[in-house]
Design an enzyme around this catalytic site. Structure first.
Site, PDB file in Angstrom:
ATOM      1  N   TRP A 139       0.832  -1.207   0.000  1.00 30.29           N
ATOM      2  CA  TRP A 139       0.000   0.000   0.000  1.00 30.29           C
ATOM      3  C   TRP A 139       0.868   1.260   0.000  1.00 30.29           C
ATOM      4  O   TRP A 139       0.646   2.186  -0.766  1.00 30.29           O
ATOM      5  CB  TRP A 139      -0.925  -0.026   1.215  1.00 30.29           C
ATOM      6  CG  TRP A 139      -1.768   1.186   1.374  1.00 30.29           C
ATOM      7  CD1 TRP A 139      -1.479   2.311   2.089  1.00 30.29           C
ATOM      8  CD2 TRP A 139      -3.053   1.414   0.795  1.00 30.29           C
ATOM      9  NE1 TRP A 139      -2.508   3.210   1.997  1.00 30.29           N
ATOM     10  CE2 TRP A 139      -3.497   2.682   1.210  1.00 30.29           C
ATOM     11  CE3 TRP A 139      -3.883   0.643  -0.032  1.00 30.29           C
ATOM     12  CZ2 TRP A 139      -4.718   3.218   0.830  1.00 30.29           C
ATOM     13  CZ3 TRP A 139      -5.103   1.175  -0.405  1.00 30.29           C
ATOM     14  CH2 TRP A 139      -5.499   2.455   0.015  1.00 30.29           C
ATOM     15  N   HIS A 140       1.869   1.268   0.863  1.00 36.83           N
ATOM     16  CA  HIS A 140       2.738   2.446   0.958  1.00 36.83           C
ATOM     17  C   HIS A 140       3.618   2.597  -0.284  1.00 36.83           C
ATOM     18  O   HIS A 140       3.922   3.726  -0.686  1.00 36.83           O
ATOM     19  CB  HIS A 140       3.584   2.404   2.229  1.00 36.83           C
ATOM     20  CG  HIS A 140       2.822   2.820   3.441  1.00 36.83           C
ATOM     21  ND1 HIS A 140       3.073   3.998   4.096  1.00 36.83           N
ATOM     22  CD2 HIS A 140       1.794   2.228   4.091  1.00 36.83           C
ATOM     23  CE1 HIS A 140       2.225   4.116   5.114  1.00 36.83           C
ATOM     24  NE2 HIS A 140       1.446   3.048   5.131  1.00 36.83           N
ATOM     25  N   ASP A 141       4.021   1.494  -0.880  1.00 38.25           N
ATOM     26  CA  ASP A 141       4.807   1.577  -2.107  1.00 38.25           C
ATOM     27  C   ASP A 141       3.963   2.165  -3.237  1.00 38.25           C
ATOM     28  O   ASP A 141       4.388   3.065  -3.941  1.00 38.25           O
ATOM     29  CB  ASP A 141       5.329   0.195  -2.493  1.00 38.25           C
ATOM     30  CG  ASP A 141       6.365   0.228  -3.598  1.00 38.25           C
ATOM     31  OD1 ASP A 141       7.177   1.176  -3.632  1.00 38.25           O
ATOM     32  OD2 ASP A 141       6.382  -0.713  -4.413  1.00 38.25           O
TER      33      ASP A 141
END
Length: 139
Positions: A48-50
């Protein structure tokens, strides 16, 4: 023009390498990791953060494994603790060096969702990794 050609060539090479990789074997390794380490949520968070760095206005960011560098995105406060997920996936990445970090992290999230009882998620390879931390998005 040269930059566009270079990017197209890199993407083609990435896809050619991706097609030779046994993704079912990688999936099986990730499934085992999720079951044995109960780490599904943090793998989803890593992916998700990537992907969450995508900027539609500039077309920059997105899933490209930039958090693997010690500077840049990995140092952003919102990414605290994601080194744990990267370390959990590192043995798989080393076993299958052809897979990009961006593909591994996104596949790990897909497998985690499925292993935790979620729906089957379609997935395809082809994400390229950032070349250096300088490719990180700005805060």
């Amino acid at each position: 023009m040269l930059m566009s050609l270079t990017f197209s060539l890199l993407a083609a090479l990435s896809l050619a390498s991706a097609s030779a990789l046994d993704y079912e074997a990688v999936r099986a390794e990730i499934s085992s990791l999720v079951r044995n380490q109960n780490c599904g949520p943090i793998l989803i968070r890593l992916s998700w953060h990537d992907a969450g760095t995508f900027d539609a206005k500039s077309g920059s960011g997105g899933p490209r494994g930039a958090m693997r560098f010690t500077s840049g995105e990995s140092g952003h406060g919102a990414n605290n603790g994601l080194d744990v997920a990267r370390q959990l996936l590192e043995p798989i990445r080393k076993k299958y060096p052809e897979i990009t970090n961006a593909d591994l992290w996104s596949l790990a999230a897909v497998v985690a969702v499925e292993e935790m009882g979620g729906p089957k998620v379609s997935w395809r390879p082809g994400r390229t990794d950032a070349a250096s931390s300088s490719d990180s998005v700005e805060e």
